[in-house]
Design a protein around this motif. Sequence first.
Motif, PDB file in Angstrom:
ATOM      1  N   ASP A 181      -0.714   2.982   0.340  1.00 56.21           N
ATOM      2  CA  ASP A 181      -1.887   3.862   0.418  1.00 56.21           C
ATOM      3  C   ASP A 181      -3.030   3.229   1.205  1.00 56.21           C
ATOM      4  O   ASP A 181      -3.713   3.906   1.984  1.00 56.21           O
ATOM      5  CB  ASP A 181      -2.371   4.226  -0.988  1.00 56.21           C
ATOM      6  N   ASN A 182      -3.257   1.926   0.995  1.00 63.58           N
ATOM      7  CA  ASN A 182      -4.353   1.267   1.708  1.00 63.58           C
ATOM      8  C   ASN A 182      -4.105   1.262   3.211  1.00 63.58           C
ATOM      9  O   ASN A 182      -5.041   1.461   4.009  1.00 63.58           O
ATOM     10  CB  ASN A 182      -4.526  -0.171   1.208  1.00 63.58           C
ATOM     11  N   TYR A 183      -2.880   1.041   3.615  1.00 60.00           N
ATOM     12  CA  TYR A 183      -2.564   1.022   5.042  1.00 60.00           C
ATOM     13  C   TYR A 183      -2.693   2.420   5.651  1.00 60.00           C
ATOM     14  O   TYR A 183      -3.169   2.568   6.790  1.00 60.00           O
ATOM     15  CB  TYR A 183      -1.157   0.460   5.260  1.00 60.00           C
ATOM     16  N   ALA A 184      -2.275   3.427   4.901  1.00 58.93           N
ATOM     17  CA  ALA A 184      -2.439   4.799   5.385  1.00 58.93           C
ATOM     18  C   ALA A 184      -3.916   5.143   5.551  1.00 58.93           C
ATOM     19  O   ALA A 184      -4.325   5.780   6.538  1.00 58.93           O
ATOM     20  CB  ALA A 184      -1.768   5.771   4.422  1.00 58.93           C
ATOM     21  N   GLU A 185      -4.742   4.698   4.608  1.00 61.30           N
ATOM     22  CA  GLU A 185      -6.171   4.965   4.709  1.00 61.30           C
ATOM     23  C   GLU A 185      -6.793   4.217   5.879  1.00 61.30           C
ATOM     24  O   GLU A 185      -7.708   4.735   6.540  1.00 61.30           O
ATOM     25  CB  GLU A 185      -6.860   4.573   3.403  1.00 61.30           C
TER      26      GLU A 185
END
Length: 328
Positions: A91-95
């Motif tokens: 999720d952090n990388y997608a954000e």
Amino acid sequence: MPPRNSPPSVRPADAGRTDETKAGQRTRRTAPGADAPRLFGRQRAERLAPYVLLAPAIVIVVALRLVPLLMGVNFSFTGDGERDGTAVGLDNYAELFRDPLFRTALQNVGLLVLLLPVAVAIPGLLATFLYLRVPGHRFYRSVYFFPAVLSPVLVGAIFNLLLAFDGPLNAALGNAGIDPVDWLGDPDIAMFTVVAVHVWATFGMALVVFLAGFSTLDATLLDAARVDGASLPQVIWHVIVPGLSRTIQFAFVTTMIGMLTSMFGLLYVMTSGGPEGSTYLPEYYIWIQQGEMNRPALAAAASTVLFLLMLVVGLAQIGLLRRAGREH
């Protein structure tokens, strides 16, 4: 009775010893393998010596670099805020890649890669002139290295004054009939300005690296090139560049790492990431997320991306330079 003046009898060293005793002593002296344990121990100590000498450095690197790196990568898969400590996957990388500021930072990394040959060529050419002992080379060597000892904050403050819209540089341009330039306020120019200041402030270290590389260059090749009537550009391209291929590789990698990890001070003082986020780099983005937004997990994800970028770019540069060296 022996004569009174006769010399005393001397007993030979081997007197009283049998032939078997003599043969045994000779056998013990020349027996093959008598010194084998001592020789084996010496060889083993020589083989282990490099590892023993490297062990403290390896322990320090593992404890202070590798372990925190792995912990940071693991932390990047957890959440922030209400999801603090909870596994969130990617999720952090997608954000990150949805954030326009981070995408701008990645675009600026591409700009740095394109400007990298210029940042390496400048100290390389200056080191060449110093090596060829141009008039005043000792003075120039001190002058060229002086900016490297200045604090980035001090350098940024000085150039803020010089490059201000109403500063001395625009005043000089105005006297020459040229319109003033908003060096730090124009989104299309600001990043180039900061990179130029960074190159000016740090090329002294690369200059020292090149001068050290010149100490290993075979001077007879330069003499032969001069005898053959080669021009200075030909000497640089056909003699100096191949002879300093490893030095150039080292300068490329270290300069790139410096651009990606040592421009925070200049960015903070000169532009604070502006105008309109145009001077963001991953390092500055990481500080914003960690220090101002209190999002350490997202900052850890950005740090991981930055590490992968440096690894890929560094390996690509080394591969290209090695190929160019073989072509020479």
